[in-house]
Design a protein around this motif. Sequence first.
Motif, mmCIF file in Angstrom:
data_model
loop_
_atom_site.group_PDB
_atom_site.id
_atom_site.type_symbol
_atom_site.label_atom_id
_atom_site.label_comp_id
_atom_site.label_asym_id
_atom_site.label_seq_id
_atom_site.Cartn_x
_atom_site.Cartn_y
_atom_site.Cartn_z
ATOM 1 N N ILE A 27 0.796 -0.870 -0.204
ATOM 2 C CA ILE A 27 0.111 -0.264 0.018
ATOM 3 C C ILE A 27 0.865 1.240 0.126
ATOM 4 O O ILE A 27 1.477 1.868 0.667
ATOM 5 C CB ILE A 27 -0.521 0.351 1.187
ATOM 6 N N ARG A 28 0.713 2.116 -1.162
ATOM 7 C CA ARG A 28 1.872 3.104 -1.380
ATOM 8 C C ARG A 28 0.768 4.530 -0.989
ATOM 9 O O ARG A 28 1.904 5.722 -0.516
ATOM 10 C CB ARG A 28 2.609 2.866 -2.487
ATOM 11 N N GLN A 29 -0.267 4.693 -1.753
ATOM 12 C CA GLN A 29 -1.075 5.902 -1.491
ATOM 13 C C GLN A 29 -1.838 5.376 -0.279
ATOM 14 O O GLN A 29 -2.233 4.962 0.489
ATOM 15 C CB GLN A 29 -1.689 5.443 -2.755
ATOM 16 N N ASN A 30 -2.855 6.652 0.624
ATOM 17 C CA ASN A 30 -3.298 7.071 1.453
ATOM 18 C C ASN A 30 -2.916 5.660 2.434
ATOM 19 O O ASN A 30 -3.524 5.488 3.648
ATOM 20 C CB ASN A 30 -5.045 5.967 0.927
ATOM 21 N N GLN A 31 -1.621 5.583 2.975
ATOM 22 C CA GLN A 31 -0.628 4.966 3.730
ATOM 23 C C GLN A 31 -1.348 5.505 5.052
ATOM 24 O O GLN A 31 -2.165 4.742 6.531
ATOM 25 C CB GLN A 31 0.154 5.583 3.948
ATOM 26 N N ASP A 32 -2.113 6.931 5.479
ATOM 27 C CA ASP A 32 -2.288 7.333 6.941
ATOM 28 C C ASP A 32 -3.659 6.552 6.655
ATOM 29 O O ASP A 32 -4.364 6.718 7.637
ATOM 30 C CB ASP A 32 -2.444 8.264 6.409
ATOM 31 N N GLU A 33 -4.574 7.267 6.002
ATOM 32 C CA GLU A 33 -5.548 6.116 5.851
ATOM 33 C C GLU A 33 -5.572 5.178 6.421
ATOM 34 O O GLU A 33 -6.782 4.372 7.109
ATOM 35 C CB GLU A 33 -6.356 6.169 4.668
ATOM 36 N N TYR A 34 -4.911 3.851 6.050
ATOM 37 C CA TYR A 34 -4.756 2.280 6.213
ATOM 38 C C TYR A 34 -4.209 2.351 7.490
ATOM 39 O O TYR A 34 -4.903 1.235 8.209
ATOM 40 C CB TYR A 34 -3.593 1.556 5.414
#
Length: 164
Positions: A27-34
């Motif tokens: 997971i490279r995008q939206n890491q804060d969300e994940y």
Amino acid sequence: MDTEKNFEELAKRYSNMIYYHINKLNIRQNQDEYYQIGLIALWDASKTYDNSKGTFSTYLYSCLRGRLLTALNKQIKYQNDEELLEYEEMAITEDPMNEVIFEQMIYSYCDVLTPMQQKWLISYCFDHKTPLEIAASEQVTVASVKSWRRETIKKLRAYYELKT
């Protein structure tokens, strides 16, 4: 307040595990969300953990992975649906030639569909009818029309994947 303090300690203790799963799943995008999804999974795991069934870290490991995979799959499905909508919107413009191409494309899809699925596709694409309106005109339940829609989309996705 004591629960918040305990959770903060848990979050500090298991933040590396959350980041491990995020990296392991690429997971490279939206890491804060994940990461937030991972914290929610940690919270839920801390509430549902039964110490008679093993260690907390083992339980948390599977909870985190499952929750992140579910969120990732939802995101992928959402992106695929968005791409399909963009493709449809590109086909429909004010240019009459594109409308002809769009009609030909829709009718070419009808070859792989059942008659009921064809009715849904044509009513939806050309007449811009809702499931309720299609159900009324075909004298069936709304659930039936939604079933036609669901199966049509499945078939068209499979058909599209075969062509590409």
